[in-house]
Design an enzyme around this catalytic site. Structure first.
Site, PDB file in Angstrom:
ATOM      1  N   THR A 115     -40.173 -86.834 -62.278  1.00 53.60           N
ATOM      2  CA  THR A 115     -41.632 -86.750 -62.157  1.00 53.60           C
ATOM      3  C   THR A 115     -42.072 -88.114 -62.233  1.00 53.60           C
ATOM      4  OG1 THR A 115     -41.266 -84.604 -63.432  1.00 53.60           O
ATOM      5  CG2 THR A 115     -43.551 -85.546 -63.317  1.00 53.60           C
ATOM      6  N   LYS A 170     -40.432 -92.729 -75.127  1.00 49.93           N
ATOM      7  CA  LYS A 170     -40.845 -92.869 -76.366  1.00 49.93           C
ATOM      8  C   LYS A 170     -39.769 -92.622 -77.468  1.00 49.93           C
ATOM      9  CE  LYS A 170     -41.989 -88.538 -74.706  1.00 49.93           C
ATOM     10  NZ  LYS A 170     -42.384 -88.072 -73.502  1.00 49.93           N
ATOM     11  N   GLU A 184     -46.886 -98.362 -72.213  1.00 50.30           N
ATOM     12  CA  GLU A 184     -48.254 -97.593 -72.269  1.00 50.30           C
ATOM     13  C   GLU A 184     -48.128 -95.942 -71.862  1.00 50.30           C
ATOM     14  OE1 GLU A 184     -51.898 -98.743 -72.700  1.00 50.30           O
ATOM     15  OE2 GLU A 184     -51.461 -96.663 -73.391  1.00 50.30           O
ATOM     16  N   GLY A 235     -41.850 -74.836 -66.546  1.00 51.08           N
ATOM     17  CA  GLY A 235     -41.182 -76.252 -66.631  1.00 51.08           C
ATOM     18  C   GLY A 235     -42.011 -77.199 -67.288  1.00 51.08           C
ATOM     19  N   GLU A 283     -39.644 -79.761 -72.304  1.00 50.30           N
ATOM     20  CA  GLU A 283     -38.232 -80.898 -71.967  1.00 50.30           C
ATOM     21  C   GLU A 283     -37.262 -80.145 -71.806  1.00 50.30           C
ATOM     22  OE1 GLU A 283     -38.688 -84.497 -72.607  1.00 50.30           O
ATOM     23  OE2 GLU A 283     -40.752 -84.687 -73.074  1.00 50.30           O
ATOM     24  N   ASP A 307     -40.740 -85.074 -80.415  1.00 53.20           N
ATOM     25  CA  ASP A 307     -41.430 -85.945 -79.189  1.00 53.20           C
ATOM     26  C   ASP A 307     -42.706 -86.448 -79.687  1.00 53.20           C
ATOM     27  OD1 ASP A 307     -42.061 -86.620 -76.150  1.00 53.20           O
ATOM     28  OD2 ASP A 307     -43.787 -85.458 -76.900  1.00 53.20           O
ATOM     29  N   LYS A 313     -43.991 -90.551 -80.844  1.00 52.92           N
ATOM     30  CA  LYS A 313     -45.282 -91.130 -80.376  1.00 52.92           C
ATOM     31  C   LYS A 313     -46.066 -91.673 -81.638  1.00 52.92           C
ATOM     32  CE  LYS A 313     -45.195 -88.021 -76.414  1.00 52.92           C
ATOM     33  NZ  LYS A 313     -45.697 -86.731 -75.647  1.00 52.92           N
ATOM     34  N   GLY A 336     -47.423 -85.374 -66.864  1.00 54.81           N
ATOM     35  CA  GLY A 336     -47.611 -85.087 -65.452  1.00 54.81           C
ATOM     36  C   GLY A 336     -47.421 -86.590 -64.737  1.00 54.81           C
TER      37      GLY A 336
HETATM   38  P1  NDP Z   1     -36.983 -86.504 -65.128  1.00 54.08           P
HETATM   39  O1  NDP Z   1     -35.973 -85.557 -65.957  1.00 54.08           O
HETATM   40  O2  NDP Z   1     -38.048 -85.706 -64.236  1.00 54.08           O
HETATM   41  O3  NDP Z   1     -36.347 -87.809 -64.320  1.00 54.08           O
HETATM   42  C1  NDP Z   1     -35.336 -88.471 -64.823  1.00 54.08           C
HETATM   43  C2  NDP Z   1     -34.828 -89.261 -63.984  1.00 54.08           C
HETATM   44  O4  NDP Z   1     -33.837 -90.016 -64.377  1.00 54.08           O
HETATM   45  C3  NDP Z   1     -34.318 -88.460 -62.727  1.00 54.08           C
HETATM   46  O5  NDP Z   1     -34.387 -89.176 -61.639  1.00 54.08           O
HETATM   47  C4  NDP Z   1     -32.458 -88.475 -62.946  1.00 54.08           C
HETATM   48  O6  NDP Z   1     -31.824 -88.694 -61.868  1.00 54.08           O
HETATM   49  C5  NDP Z   1     -32.579 -90.140 -63.720  1.00 54.08           C
HETATM   50  N1  NDP Z   1     -31.465 -90.091 -64.618  1.00 54.08           N
HETATM   51  C6  NDP Z   1     -31.065 -89.388 -65.591  1.00 54.08           C
HETATM   52  N2  NDP Z   1     -30.020 -90.088 -66.240  1.00 54.08           N
HETATM   53  C7  NDP Z   1     -29.619 -90.954 -65.360  1.00 54.08           C
HETATM   54  C8  NDP Z   1     -28.653 -91.825 -65.253  1.00 54.08           C
HETATM   55  N3  NDP Z   1     -27.426 -91.744 -66.323  1.00 54.08           N
HETATM   56  N4  NDP Z   1     -28.261 -92.886 -64.371  1.00 54.08           N
HETATM   57  C9  NDP Z   1     -29.467 -92.953 -63.383  1.00 54.08           C
HETATM   58  N5  NDP Z   1     -30.594 -92.158 -63.261  1.00 54.08           N
HETATM   59  C10 NDP Z   1     -30.676 -91.158 -64.326  1.00 54.08           C
HETATM   60  O7  NDP Z   1     -37.877 -87.370 -66.166  1.00 54.08           O
HETATM   61  P2  NDP Z   1     -39.368 -87.662 -66.222  1.00 54.08           P
HETATM   62  O8  NDP Z   1     -39.543 -88.233 -65.011  1.00 54.08           O
HETATM   63  O9  NDP Z   1     -40.352 -86.486 -66.854  1.00 54.08           O
HETATM   64  O10 NDP Z   1     -39.430 -88.598 -67.614  1.00 54.08           O
HETATM   65  C11 NDP Z   1     -39.067 -89.914 -67.495  1.00 54.08           C
HETATM   66  C12 NDP Z   1     -39.227 -90.675 -68.750  1.00 54.08           C
HETATM   67  O11 NDP Z   1     -40.812 -90.684 -68.871  1.00 54.08           O
HETATM   68  C13 NDP Z   1     -38.947 -90.137 -69.890  1.00 54.08           C
HETATM   69  O12 NDP Z   1     -38.698 -91.179 -70.855  1.00 54.08           O
HETATM   70  C14 NDP Z   1     -39.893 -89.280 -70.590  1.00 54.08           C
HETATM   71  O13 NDP Z   1     -40.003 -88.933 -71.836  1.00 54.08           O
HETATM   72  C15 NDP Z   1     -41.197 -90.007 -70.185  1.00 54.08           C
HETATM   73  N6  NDP Z   1     -42.386 -89.379 -69.888  1.00 54.08           N
HETATM   74  C16 NDP Z   1     -42.695 -88.326 -69.339  1.00 54.08           C
HETATM   75  C17 NDP Z   1     -43.714 -87.826 -68.917  1.00 54.08           C
HETATM   76  C18 NDP Z   1     -43.977 -86.719 -68.141  1.00 54.08           C
HETATM   77  O14 NDP Z   1     -45.103 -86.255 -68.053  1.00 54.08           O
HETATM   78  N7  NDP Z   1     -42.831 -85.973 -67.528  1.00 54.08           N
HETATM   79  C19 NDP Z   1     -44.864 -87.985 -69.755  1.00 54.08           C
HETATM   80  C20 NDP Z   1     -44.835 -89.361 -70.462  1.00 54.08           C
HETATM   81  C21 NDP Z   1     -43.541 -89.841 -70.701  1.00 54.08           C
HETATM   82  P3  NDP Z   1     -31.602 -87.160 -60.966  1.00 54.08           P
HETATM   83  O15 NDP Z   1     -32.918 -87.118 -60.370  1.00 54.08           O
HETATM   84  O16 NDP Z   1     -30.784 -87.761 -59.821  1.00 54.08           O
HETATM   85  O17 NDP Z   1     -31.066 -86.288 -61.766  1.00 54.08           O
HETATM   86  N1  HSE Z   2     -43.092 -83.249 -73.298  1.00 52.84           N
HETATM   87  C1  HSE Z   2     -44.213 -83.898 -73.385  1.00 52.84           C
HETATM   88  C2  HSE Z   2     -45.516 -83.249 -73.678  1.00 52.84           C
HETATM   89  C3  HSE Z   2     -44.398 -84.951 -72.297  1.00 52.84           C
HETATM   90  O1  HSE Z   2     -45.531 -82.119 -73.877  1.00 52.84           O
HETATM   91  O2  HSE Z   2     -46.516 -83.931 -74.258  1.00 52.84           O
HETATM   92  C4  HSE Z   2     -45.008 -86.320 -72.570  1.00 52.84           C
HETATM   93  O3  HSE Z   2     -44.607 -87.007 -73.287  1.00 52.84           O
END
Ligand code: NDP
Ligand code: HSE
Length: 428
Positions: free
Chosen positions: A14, A107, A131, A189, A192, A203, A207, A304
């Protein structure tokens, strides 16, 4: 014009894909603002073949995020994989050891390993920016570390997990029980991969621990947080709280006291007319209080692709502009070790219990509260069909210790069915 700033992005989910979109759509604007071209050298994710809806053909691919972190053509390692240990931590450490700056949204990793990572980075003259790790698109890290740098911060509080706020507001709006709304949120979806991170309050507590470090000049102390999730909040409590003029929120509060650092993340009642009470759906809100500035309220999307990428991009721009600085607002080695303090600040409490409907039952409960020094402010008994009367009590301000004594004594009166629910009412 300076040399291009070269990114290595690990994690194309994402947030990672959101970041690629921002980099492509705002290329000219970013260059104008930072004075540097920002380019992506290489990317990494688990599956190379996955269709991510965007072409990756212009970037080198690494299966191993650690290899990506060490590449010569990478200036900033952007960690967007997640997880407190494993590849995220290994690759972050590898990046620092290889002389790179790091930007992360993780985080969990910072809450558990922030101090060690900050010491490593600062000893080597590198920066870690994060950030996006707290409240997604809301620039709360910058607000604390830069905008409020001249203040002694007196309190930090807020709703920091959008999924929990979505569940609680959806329960109220639709009149649905927790289990049904949890399943709905999971299906959409919103949760987490491990949903206990969200509904268990973990989570949000990650933070809060990061914000406390920045606000109070202490080492990140996740273990010192009084933590309770939303999984025991019932639709009955949501309805009863509404009836008394409150909303239930998973609220984080941190403040430094003479006894030590109080940090709590737990379901609380807040006045329904307050800004926090009005917060619905997945939105986040952070309230910061400083001695000079007074109160600041920040509200916005906590998650998001767009909002989170916006925050990651801001960190990259900072580094591109040459803004460097300690990870937690002051050198990591100067951060104090906090002594965790259980909250003893008196507060009103909401109590919901089922009373045996027989003469003297209410009097026994009132007596037990009185003997513990807990004073009743308001009380309501609802109509009921059986011999178990739903009773709500709002107390005057009391300490949790006094309340716990009363609750323990209540259990021995023989007139209370089951365990009463006790929730703090937070004054805003
Ligand atoms: P996703 O689960 O959507 O994506 C995780 C990505 O990491 C995927 O592309 C996955 O690969 C890759 N990945 C996982 N394990 C490995 C590995 N061992 N080697 C290489 N690549 C790997 O997570 P998000 O994008 O939602 O979140 C990413 C970070 O951002 C997290 O720390 C989350 O807490 C933080 N975050 C997310 C928010 C959100 O709104 N989603 C908001 C704020 C923070 P593949 O696609 O091939 O499976
Ligand atoms: N699971 C977290 C939330 C994603 O719902 O706020 C952003 O950190």
């Amino acid at each position: 014009m300076s040399q291009p700033l070269r990114l290595g992005i690990a994690g194309l989910g994402t947030v990672g894909i959101g970041l690629l979109h921002v980099l492509r759509q705002q290329r000219a604007l970013l260059e104008a603002r930072t004075g540097r071209e920002i380019v992506v050298s290489a990317v990494s994710a688990r599956s190379r073949d996955k269709d991510r809806g965007i072409s990756l053909s212009g970037y080198a691919w690494e299966d191993d995020p650690v290899a990506l972190a060490k590449r010569d053509d990478v200036d900033i390692f952007v960690e967007l994989m997640g997880g407190e240990d494993g590849p995220a931590k290994d690759a972050t450490e590898a990046a620092l050891a290889a002389g790179k700056d790091v930007v992360t949204a993780n985080k969990a990793m910072l809450a558990m390993h922030g101090q060690a990572l900050a010491e490593t980075a600062e000893a080597a003259g590198h920066v870690i920016r994060y950030e996006a790790a707290v409240a997604g698109g809301i620039p709360v890290i910058k607000s604390l570390s830069e905008g409020l740098a001249g203040n002694e911060i007196t309190r930090v509080m807020g709703v920091m997990n959008g999924s929990c706020n979505y569940i609680l507001t959806r329960m109220e709006d639709a009149g649905l029980p927790y289990a049904e709304v949890f399943a709905e949120a999971d299906g959409l979806g919103y949760l987490e991969a491990d949903p206990t991170l969200d509904v268990g309050g973990i989570d949000a507590a990650h933070k809060l621990a990061i914000l406390s470090a920045l606000a109070f000049g202490v080492r990140v102390d996740f273990a010192g947080i009084e933590l309770e999730g939303i999984d025991r909040v019932s639709i009955d409590d949501i309805r009863a709280a509404a009836d008394m003029g409150y909303k239930i929120k998973l609220l984080g509060v941190a403040q430094m006291t003479g006894r030590g650092l109080e940090q709590r993340m737990q379901p609380c009642l807040v006045p329904d007319t307050s800004p926090l009470g009005q917060l619905s759906g997945g939105t986040n809100m952070i309230v910061l209080e400083g001695d000079a500035v007074g109160q600041i309220v920040l509200r916005g999307a906590g998650a998001g692709a767009g909002p989170t990428a916006s925050a990651v991009m801001a960190d990259i721009c900072d580094i591109a502009r040459g803004h460097r600085g300690p990870v937690f607002g002051q050198p990591a080695t100067s951060l104090a070790s906090p002594s965790p303090a259980l909250s003893q600040r008196p507060a009103p409490y909401y109590l919901r219990m089922a009373l045996l409907d027989k003469p003297g039952a209410l009097a026994k409960v009132a007596a037990v509260l009185g003997e513990a020094g807990v004073s009743i402010d308001r009380m309501r008994q609802y109509a009921h069909a059986d011999d178990s009367a739903p009773v709500l009590i709002v107390t005057h301000k009391t300490t949790r210790t006094d309340l716990d004594h009363a609750l323990a004594a209540m259990g021995k009166t023989g007139v209370v069915n089951g365990d009463p629910v006790a929730l703090r009412i937070e004054e805003l």
